[in-house]
Design a protein around this motif. Structure first.
Motif, PDB file in Angstrom:
ATOM      1  N   LEU A 244     -35.143 -29.280  21.983  1.00 21.75           N
ATOM      2  CA  LEU A 244     -34.556 -29.147  20.652  1.00 21.75           C
ATOM      3  C   LEU A 244     -35.292 -30.016  19.632  1.00 21.75           C
ATOM      4  O   LEU A 244     -35.527 -29.598  18.495  1.00 21.75           O
ATOM      5  CB  LEU A 244     -33.086 -29.546  20.694  1.00 21.75           C
ATOM      6  CG  LEU A 244     -32.038 -28.436  20.804  1.00 21.75           C
ATOM      7  CD1 LEU A 244     -30.644 -29.038  20.778  1.00 21.75           C
ATOM      8  CD2 LEU A 244     -32.191 -27.418  19.688  1.00 21.75           C
ATOM      9  N   GLU A 245     -35.643 -31.220  20.040  1.00 19.00           N
ATOM     10  CA  GLU A 245     -36.364 -32.122  19.131  1.00 19.00           C
ATOM     11  C   GLU A 245     -37.705 -31.519  18.728  1.00 19.00           C
ATOM     12  O   GLU A 245     -38.103 -31.581  17.559  1.00 19.00           O
ATOM     13  CB  GLU A 245     -36.554 -33.482  19.790  1.00 19.00           C
ATOM     14  CG  GLU A 245     -37.034 -34.567  18.841  1.00 19.00           C
ATOM     15  CD  GLU A 245     -36.998 -35.945  19.483  1.00 19.00           C
ATOM     16  OE1 GLU A 245     -36.986 -36.931  18.734  1.00 19.00           O
ATOM     17  OE2 GLU A 245     -36.994 -36.023  20.726  1.00 19.00           O
ATOM     18  N   GLU A 246     -38.406 -30.932  19.685  1.00 20.50           N
ATOM     19  CA  GLU A 246     -39.662 -30.251  19.378  1.00 20.50           C
ATOM     20  C   GLU A 246     -39.427 -29.077  18.442  1.00 20.50           C
ATOM     21  O   GLU A 246     -40.203 -28.823  17.511  1.00 20.50           O
ATOM     22  CB  GLU A 246     -40.324 -29.768  20.668  1.00 20.50           C
ATOM     23  CG  GLU A 246     -40.974 -30.861  21.494  1.00 20.50           C
ATOM     24  CD  GLU A 246     -42.212 -31.429  20.811  1.00 20.50           C
ATOM     25  OE1 GLU A 246     -42.867 -30.679  20.052  1.00 20.50           O
ATOM     26  OE2 GLU A 246     -42.515 -32.614  21.010  1.00 20.50           O
ATOM     27  N   ALA A 247     -38.342 -28.339  18.669  1.00 23.27           N
ATOM     28  CA  ALA A 247     -38.026 -27.194  17.825  1.00 23.27           C
ATOM     29  C   ALA A 247     -37.752 -27.624  16.389  1.00 23.27           C
ATOM     30  O   ALA A 247     -38.144 -26.933  15.441  1.00 23.27           O
ATOM     31  CB  ALA A 247     -36.826 -26.445  18.389  1.00 23.27           C
ATOM     32  N   VAL A 248     -37.113 -28.770  16.204  1.00 23.60           N
ATOM     33  CA  VAL A 248     -36.839 -29.262  14.858  1.00 23.60           C
ATOM     34  C   VAL A 248     -38.132 -29.651  14.151  1.00 23.60           C
ATOM     35  O   VAL A 248     -38.292 -29.428  12.942  1.00 23.60           O
ATOM     36  CB  VAL A 248     -35.847 -30.436  14.892  1.00 23.60           C
ATOM     37  CG1 VAL A 248     -35.741 -31.102  13.529  1.00 23.60           C
ATOM     38  CG2 VAL A 248     -34.479 -29.953  15.350  1.00 23.60           C
TER      39      VAL A 248
ATOM     40  N   ALA B 295     -39.425 -26.590  12.938  1.00 20.82           N
ATOM     41  CA  ALA B 295     -38.648 -26.120  11.799  1.00 20.82           C
ATOM     42  C   ALA B 295     -39.061 -26.830  10.513  1.00 20.82           C
ATOM     43  O   ALA B 295     -39.106 -26.218   9.438  1.00 20.82           O
ATOM     44  CB  ALA B 295     -37.157 -26.340  12.065  1.00 20.82           C
ATOM     45  N   THR B 296     -39.369 -28.119  10.603  1.00 26.30           N
ATOM     46  CA  THR B 296     -39.831 -28.858   9.418  1.00 26.30           C
ATOM     47  C   THR B 296     -41.132 -28.264   8.884  1.00 26.30           C
ATOM     48  O   THR B 296     -41.301 -28.090   7.669  1.00 26.30           O
ATOM     49  CB  THR B 296     -40.029 -30.343   9.760  1.00 26.30           C
ATOM     50  OG1 THR B 296     -38.814 -30.875  10.291  1.00 26.30           O
ATOM     51  CG2 THR B 296     -40.432 -31.140   8.521  1.00 26.30           C
ATOM     52  N   GLU B 297     -42.040 -27.950   9.783  1.00 31.46           N
ATOM     53  CA  GLU B 297     -43.294 -27.321   9.361  1.00 31.46           C
ATOM     54  C   GLU B 297     -43.040 -25.939   8.767  1.00 31.46           C
ATOM     55  O   GLU B 297     -43.674 -25.540   7.782  1.00 31.46           O
ATOM     56  CB  GLU B 297     -44.240 -27.226  10.551  1.00 31.46           C
ATOM     57  CG  GLU B 297     -44.689 -28.579  11.090  1.00 31.46           C
ATOM     58  CD  GLU B 297     -45.484 -28.462  12.379  1.00 31.46           C
ATOM     59  OE1 GLU B 297     -45.718 -27.304  12.810  1.00 31.46           O
ATOM     60  OE2 GLU B 297     -45.866 -29.502  12.945  1.00 31.46           O
ATOM     61  N   ALA B 298     -42.094 -25.209   9.353  1.00 31.66           N
ATOM     62  CA  ALA B 298     -41.768 -23.886   8.828  1.00 31.66           C
ATOM     63  C   ALA B 298     -41.185 -23.979   7.426  1.00 31.66           C
ATOM     64  O   ALA B 298     -41.477 -23.133   6.563  1.00 31.66           O
ATOM     65  CB  ALA B 298     -40.791 -23.176   9.765  1.00 31.66           C
ATOM     66  N   VAL B 299     -40.360 -24.990   7.173  1.00 31.44           N
ATOM     67  CA  VAL B 299     -39.806 -25.189   5.828  1.00 31.44           C
ATOM     68  C   VAL B 299     -40.916 -25.474   4.837  1.00 31.44           C
ATOM     69  O   VAL B 299     -40.940 -24.939   3.714  1.00 31.44           O
ATOM     70  CB  VAL B 299     -38.764 -26.332   5.844  1.00 31.44           C
ATOM     71  CG1 VAL B 299     -38.374 -26.731   4.427  1.00 31.44           C
ATOM     72  CG2 VAL B 299     -37.529 -25.918   6.636  1.00 31.44           C
TER      73      VAL B 299
ATOM     74  N   LEU C 294     -35.594 -20.059  20.922  1.00 32.43           N
ATOM     75  CA  LEU C 294     -34.759 -20.619  21.976  1.00 32.43           C
ATOM     76  C   LEU C 294     -33.823 -19.578  22.580  1.00 32.43           C
ATOM     77  O   LEU C 294     -33.273 -19.787  23.665  1.00 32.43           O
ATOM     78  CB  LEU C 294     -33.935 -21.789  21.428  1.00 32.43           C
ATOM     79  CG  LEU C 294     -34.749 -23.000  20.940  1.00 32.43           C
ATOM     80  CD1 LEU C 294     -33.852 -23.980  20.193  1.00 32.43           C
ATOM     81  CD2 LEU C 294     -35.441 -23.687  22.102  1.00 32.43           C
ATOM     82  N   ASP C 295     -33.622 -18.453  21.864  1.00 37.90           N
ATOM     83  CA  ASP C 295     -32.799 -17.376  22.408  1.00 37.90           C
ATOM     84  C   ASP C 295     -33.373 -16.827  23.712  1.00 37.90           C
ATOM     85  O   ASP C 295     -32.635 -16.408  24.600  1.00 37.90           O
ATOM     86  CB  ASP C 295     -32.703 -16.220  21.396  1.00 37.90           C
ATOM     87  CG  ASP C 295     -31.606 -16.457  20.370  1.00 37.90           C
ATOM     88  OD1 ASP C 295     -30.725 -17.296  20.622  1.00 37.90           O
ATOM     89  OD2 ASP C 295     -31.631 -15.802  19.315  1.00 37.90           O
ATOM     90  N   THR C 296     -34.688 -16.812  23.805  1.00 32.50           N
ATOM     91  CA  THR C 296     -35.334 -16.185  24.958  1.00 32.50           C
ATOM     92  C   THR C 296     -36.165 -17.154  25.785  1.00 32.50           C
ATOM     93  O   THR C 296     -36.626 -16.798  26.871  1.00 32.50           O
ATOM     94  CB  THR C 296     -36.248 -15.041  24.488  1.00 32.50           C
ATOM     95  OG1 THR C 296     -37.190 -15.549  23.531  1.00 32.50           O
ATOM     96  CG2 THR C 296     -35.426 -13.937  23.831  1.00 32.50           C
ATOM     97  N   ALA C 297     -36.376 -18.381  25.286  1.00 27.87           N
ATOM     98  CA  ALA C 297     -37.212 -19.336  26.012  1.00 27.87           C
ATOM     99  C   ALA C 297     -36.540 -19.763  27.308  1.00 27.87           C
ATOM    100  O   ALA C 297     -35.310 -19.809  27.417  1.00 27.87           O
ATOM    101  CB  ALA C 297     -37.489 -20.560  25.142  1.00 27.87           C
ATOM    102  N   GLU C 298     -37.355 -20.068  28.315  1.00 28.26           N
ATOM    103  CA  GLU C 298     -36.835 -20.602  29.565  1.00 28.26           C
ATOM    104  C   GLU C 298     -36.443 -22.054  29.324  1.00 28.26           C
ATOM    105  O   GLU C 298     -37.276 -22.895  28.959  1.00 28.26           O
ATOM    106  CB  GLU C 298     -37.910 -20.525  30.654  1.00 28.26           C
ATOM    107  CG  GLU C 298     -37.427 -20.943  32.026  1.00 28.26           C
ATOM    108  CD  GLU C 298     -36.427 -19.951  32.614  1.00 28.26           C
ATOM    109  OE1 GLU C 298     -35.601 -20.388  33.428  1.00 28.26           O
ATOM    110  OE2 GLU C 298     -36.476 -18.758  32.242  1.00 28.26           O
ATOM    111  N   LEU C 299     -35.170 -22.377  29.486  1.00 27.49           N
ATOM    112  CA  LEU C 299     -34.698 -23.720  29.181  1.00 27.49           C
ATOM    113  C   LEU C 299     -34.950 -24.653  30.356  1.00 27.49           C
ATOM    114  O   LEU C 299     -34.560 -24.344  31.489  1.00 27.49           O
ATOM    115  CB  LEU C 299     -33.196 -23.697  28.869  1.00 27.49           C
ATOM    116  CG  LEU C 299     -32.774 -22.882  27.648  1.00 27.49           C
ATOM    117  CD1 LEU C 299     -31.275 -23.015  27.440  1.00 27.49           C
ATOM    118  CD2 LEU C 299     -33.522 -23.326  26.402  1.00 27.49           C
ATOM    119  N   PRO C 300     -35.594 -25.796  30.116  1.00 24.55           N
ATOM    120  CA  PRO C 300     -35.822 -26.755  31.199  1.00 24.55           C
ATOM    121  C   PRO C 300     -34.509 -27.340  31.684  1.00 24.55           C
ATOM    122  O   PRO C 300     -33.594 -27.574  30.902  1.00 24.55           O
ATOM    123  CB  PRO C 300     -36.707 -27.825  30.553  1.00 24.55           C
ATOM    124  CG  PRO C 300     -36.423 -27.715  29.087  1.00 24.55           C
ATOM    125  CD  PRO C 300     -36.116 -26.275  28.821  1.00 24.55           C
ATOM    126  N   ALA C 301     -34.426 -27.605  32.970  1.00 26.29           N
ATOM    127  CA  ALA C 301     -33.156 -28.023  33.564  1.00 26.29           C
ATOM    128  C   ALA C 301     -32.631 -29.323  32.946  1.00 26.29           C
ATOM    129  O   ALA C 301     -31.462 -29.428  32.626  1.00 26.29           O
ATOM    130  CB  ALA C 301     -33.323 -28.182  35.068  1.00 26.29           C
TER     131      ALA C 301
END
Length: 358
Positions: A191-195, A198-202, A177-184
């Motif tokens: 963020l929900e998708e990122a979480v 993150a669950t899969e990464a854990v 998310l540091d470099t991703a283009e953020l949707p308006a």
């Protein structure tokens, strides 16, 4: 020989309820909780009967419930003498008044927050930040992860046999998310998708028998998007007032919310560290998501419970208020946790909202 009926001189539950102004339903509950036992229970029908001498005790319980006192505390008051009971009620009410004042401040903040137009069309702001994690003075290893950048602030507190890999993986999964283009208008969905990632990464890093808390703020230039799960916390210091902008997902917090525990009782509760929700592959849960408008001069704190369980909010406010920079604030907070015994790992991220230098 004439035998008196066993219920002679006793009041039915209906009559007793009317006299003491407690409902029959409440009386049955207090019987089950061993708070107010009936004088007699019919062995055949289960019907409850009460002695007139119990009315004063029942009225005291009714009055204390009208004050909002939790049942666990009423049980203690009921066993005290009049003088000690009066002191206990006085102490309880002082705490209620203090909490009411805090809620009044929060209500004023929310009213101003909602009444103020969004800053989306105003000058862009930026963050100045610092993050640090410390092992503390008791734990053999550090399972926390703290991270801060121009766009992402995050704290994760891992638990289980692979707590550090879990917390590290959760934060690392958000760093795109540091470099991703953020949707308006879709940042919360992002963020929900990122979480979910993150669950899969854990799971990949630590397996199904471990997990982590996660509290993160994503900066959009004029607002912050919050994602939160577990008992790490996010605070906002605005114009000298400190507001907690996350809710703990713990058993103890749920008991406080239900009025069954006071905040003071919660600090020594044996299940105070038991989470209801966390970032865990074994028990996926939905995080809290929200948007937060930012103002120049705001100071945000993200921290693991290694800080909040040993350093009171009033002390946190003082340290955040007096520290001249995020760096000095972070280290002052961690020092305060360690001076209080440092029983857990402690991680802090502090970020100031500032106008860009010309």
């Amino acid at each position: 020989m004439h035998m008196e009926p066993p219920t002679k001189g006793l009041l039915t539950i209906g009559a007793f309820a009317k006299a003491c102004r407690l409902s029959p339903k409440a009386l049955r509950l207090y019987d089950e909780l061993d708070l107010l036992r009936p004088a007699r229970v019919d062995p055949d029908t289960g019907y409850r009967y009460y002695a007139p001498a119990q009315l004063e005790e029942a009225r005291l319980v009714a009055w204390l419930r009208r004050l909002g006192m939790p049942l666990t505390r009423i049980r203690g008051v009921r066993g005290l003498g009049p003088g000690d009971a009066a002191r206990e009620i006085r102490a309880y009410w002082a705490r209620v008044e203090a909490e009411t004042a805090e809620r009044r401040d929060l209500a004023e903040f929310l009213i101003n927050h909602l009444a103020t137009p969004s800053r989306k069309d105003t000058t862009m702001l930026e963050l100045r930040y610092c993050a640090h994690s410390d092992r503390g003075r008791v734990r053999p290893a550090n399972q926390d992860t703290a991270y801060a950048s121009t766009r992402l602030l995050a704290v994760a507190d891992g638990f289980g046999p692979a707590g550090l890999p879990a917390s590290s993986a959760a934060v690392a999964a958000l760093r795109f998310l540091d470099t991703a283009e953020l949707p308006a208008g879709n940042v919360l969905n992002l963020l929900e998708e990122a979480v979910r990632g993150a669950t899969e990464a854990v799971r990949d890093a630590a397996g199904d028998d471990t997990g982590t808390t996660l509290t993160a703020l994503l900066w959009t230039g004029s607002r912050l998007a919050l994602v939160h799960i577990g008992d790490s916390r996010a605070y906002l210091l605005r114009e000298g007032a400190l507001f907690r902008i996350t809710d703990d997902h713990t058993v103890v917090q749920s008991l406080i919310d239900e009025g069954r525990l006071t905040p003071e009782e919660a600090t020594t509760h044996p299940q105070r560290a038991l989470l209801l929700k966390s970032l865990s592959p074994a028990a996926p849960a939905t995080p809290d998501l929200r948007l937060q408008d930012a103002e120049p001069g705001d100071r945000y704190l993200l921290c693991s419970d290694g800080l909040s369980t040993v350093v009171p909010d009033a002390r946190i406010r003082d340290l955040l208020t007096t520290a001249p920079s995020p760096d000095t604030a972070v280290h002052a907070l961690i020092d305060a946790a360690n001076e209080a015994g440092g029983p857990d790992n402690v991680s802090c991220v502090v970020a100031d909202v500032v106008e860009p230098a010309v």
